[in-house]
Structures are given as C-alpha cells and as structure tokens.
Design an enzyme around this catalytic site. Sequence first.
Site, short mmCIF file in Angstrom:
data_model
loop_
_atom_site.label_atom_id
_atom_site.label_comp_id
_atom_site.label_asym_id
_atom_site.label_seq_id
_atom_site.Cartn_x
_atom_site.Cartn_y
_atom_site.Cartn_z
CB CYS A 1 9.82 7.20 7.79
SG CYS A 1 10.54 6.01 6.69
NE ARG B 1 13.37 4.50 -2.17
CZ ARG B 1 13.03 3.42 -1.49
NH1 ARG B 1 13.57 2.26 -1.81
NH2 ARG B 1 12.16 3.48 -0.50
CD GLN C 1 8.08 2.35 -0.51
OE1 GLN C 1 8.72 1.38 -0.89
NE2 GLN C 1 8.51 3.14 0.45
CG ASP D 1 6.16 4.16 2.77
OD1 ASP D 1 6.56 3.48 3.73
OD2 ASP D 1 6.81 5.07 2.24
CG HIS E 1 5.68 4.51 8.80
ND1 HIS E 1 5.41 5.04 7.56
CD2 HIS E 1 7.00 4.17 8.81
CE1 HIS E 1 6.53 5.04 6.86
NE2 HIS E 1 7.50 4.52 7.57
CE LYS F 1 16.84 -4.91 6.15
NZ LYS F 1 17.16 -3.89 5.19
CG HIS G 1 9.95 1.90 9.24
ND1 HIS G 1 10.09 3.19 8.79
CD2 HIS G 1 10.57 1.86 10.45
CE1 HIS G 1 10.78 3.89 9.68
NE2 HIS G 1 11.08 3.12 10.69
#
Length: 404
Positions: free
Chosen positions: A102, A131, A149, A151, A153, A233, A279
């Site tokens: 992000c 992570r 991933q 990912d 936005h 979400k 996201h």
Amino acid sequence: MYDHRELAKAMDLFHFEEHSPGMVFWHPLGWRVFRAIENFMRQVYEAYGFEEVRSPIALSRTLWEKSGHWEKFGENIFVVGSLDNADSSHVSPDYALKPMSCPAHIAIYEASRRSYREMPIRLMEFGMVHRNEPSGTLSGCMRLRQFVQDDAHIFCLEADIENEIRNFLNMVSEVYKAFGYFDFTIKISLRPEKRLGDDALWDKAEAALIDACVALGYAYKLLPGEGAFYSPKIEVSLEDHLGRSWQCGTIQVDFNLPQIFDLSFVNNDGDFERPVILHQAVLGSIERWIGIVLENHGGSLPLWLAPVQIAVASISDKSVEWAQTVVSKLRRRGVRTELINRDATISKKIRELSKRKIPLIAVVGEMEAANGTVNLRRFGVSTQEEIALAQLEEEFSHSLSMIC
Ligand SMILES: [Zn+2]
C-alpha cells in the site's frame, strides 16, 4: 488425499530449506507454473484497466510508522537495519521489508498531480511481501514468511466504489473458473467498535459492498464488527477438495490512508478532493494458490498450467532430427515442451511420461518424419491420433488462448 509438498517433490517443482524457513526455493519446472499464473493474471488485470507497477521491497521505517503498519503489524514486520559504527552489536531498524504494498503504491500516486479525468487509477503489482509468522504456524506453501501476492490499489472517487467492487467480483469469478473453481463464498466484514472516520463514510462504504453483491446476484454473509479499523471489506473464500476453506480474494474500502497521506486530485471544479483507496487481491498469495491447486488436481494440472505441456519422444535415432524440429517449432510458440532423447525403448519412455502426468505425448518415428506429423497421446485417453505439426501448433494456440 494429496499433500502439495510431496507432489512438489515428485514433480520437481520446489523445496524448502531449514536456513530459510517459510520461503520457497523454486525449481525450473515449478517456476514455469508460477509464471503461467503470473502471466494469466497479468492479462486479466490489464483487461480490467489496471497498470502493473514494481516497487522496492524495503521501505523506510518512518513510512511504516506513518501508515500505521509499524504499530498494527508490529512483530510480523521483518526489519532491515544498519550496523552501528561504534557498537557493531547494535542494529538500528531503519527499514522494513514490506508486509504489503500500500504505501509504495501511494508513493506512485503522489508522484504526479492527479486529475479527476484520469480516475480511477488502478495500480497492481506482483508484490513480494514478508511477514514474520511464528515458526510453529508455517505450513508448506499454505503459510509462508515470504510470498508474492497480486496486490492492487484503486484510487477513485466515492461515486466509483460500487462499480469497482463489481469489477472485482467479476474478476474473481473469471479467474477462479479458469482454475476449475465455480463456487466461492463471500463474507462482508462490517464496522468494528473501535474505528476511524465518521459513520456517514462507513454507511457509504458498507452499502457499496452490499449493493455490488446484490447487483451481481451473489449470496453473502454479514460479519458485524469484523471489519478493519479503517474499512469494511469483502473476503472471498474457496473450499478445497477436503472441505477446508481458504480465504483468497479480498477488497477493502479505505478512507483512512488517503487522509493520513493527505492524498488529493483536482476535481471538475478545479478544487482539491480526496480520493478513496480500494485495496484488492484476487488470488492472494500465489504460492498458497499453487499449493491449493496442486492438491486439488493431485498434481495432474490442466494443459495451460502444466510445467511440461507436451513431451516429444523419438522412436529411434533416425527420427531425432524431426523430434528436434517439432520441439523447436512448439517452443517458438511458447509451448512448454520437453524433448525425450534418452536411450530407452519407446514403450518405456511412454510409461515414464504417463507417470509424470504430462498432458500430451508426441511420438515420432520415420513415418511421422516423412509425413510432417506426430503421433499424439492425451493423458487419460487410451486412443492415439496422427496429427500434422501445423495442426498441433494451431490446437495449442486455440486451447491456450481460451485461458490466457
Ligand atoms: Zn493495500
């Protein structure tokens, strides 16, 4: 019942090492599968108006503190430090390996002055994230410390939110079908007790998520209080062949980060207005997705995903040259082709190839060389057919274009 780690070993796809727990060592054949998925997703994202970007995997600690991840993600963040000159035992954590992309995509948004004319701005990245999961929770590809991933936005106006969520649901449906998954469940996590932003924004965001599901006729389950502190979400879960549920896709409506980073665009009246950030990830972790797909298919991957799509075996030395021609023609078309050039009888070669569950086997002898053909066997089908090389090339471009 299959275990993806054992299938990966038998198929020579990837392995793990004790010195890098929770991280995958991809072998050539496994990396082919990974790239096939990446290329497929790249085409889907492009079709839905996304632009692919690439950002650094290490970003300054101060940025993570600003975004709130340092505090929220805390012990899950891998820090990257520099050695203190005076005291080499002291490492100062200047950077963090990104646990998500992000803030990097926000930096790309901020790099230009934005106008309402270019909205929505849809950025996506095959983002390598880290992570620091506890070692006891690591489990093959299903839970890793390093993974990639999809990912994405979306920077958009409030009025765009519902349409973008519809696009997301359409993408999920299209992508999951390509892997043979026709059913998935949708959960909508609603505002938690402790939250940022006023209730009018939460009303809008939650309504947009629900309205998009209703408009497309999807059933959904509401989870009151389960949303992130900055956004409600949608979570999409897939059930595997053992009935286990895996959360894969997600989309979140975020009014918080645009505020923290003071993002803006110039609206129709020439005034500055704040965008909303959505996201989203369709597959989530690609490594975990591969684990699920391997176990579901028992390693017998569909043609478009198979690490070796076709093996070409010659009956004798006299037909090797034709076998090589077939291989190079198919490879030029992007077909993942293997030349079987060992000194063994043809029946032994075919037996070995069938064990590896290769979707197509092309046998060539002197007759096929003279005719410009191959003798084709399909996995799981007992009949064979003689087929011209040109026709085989055509068949590949047709069957693969239906997926990719
Ligand atoms: Zn994000």
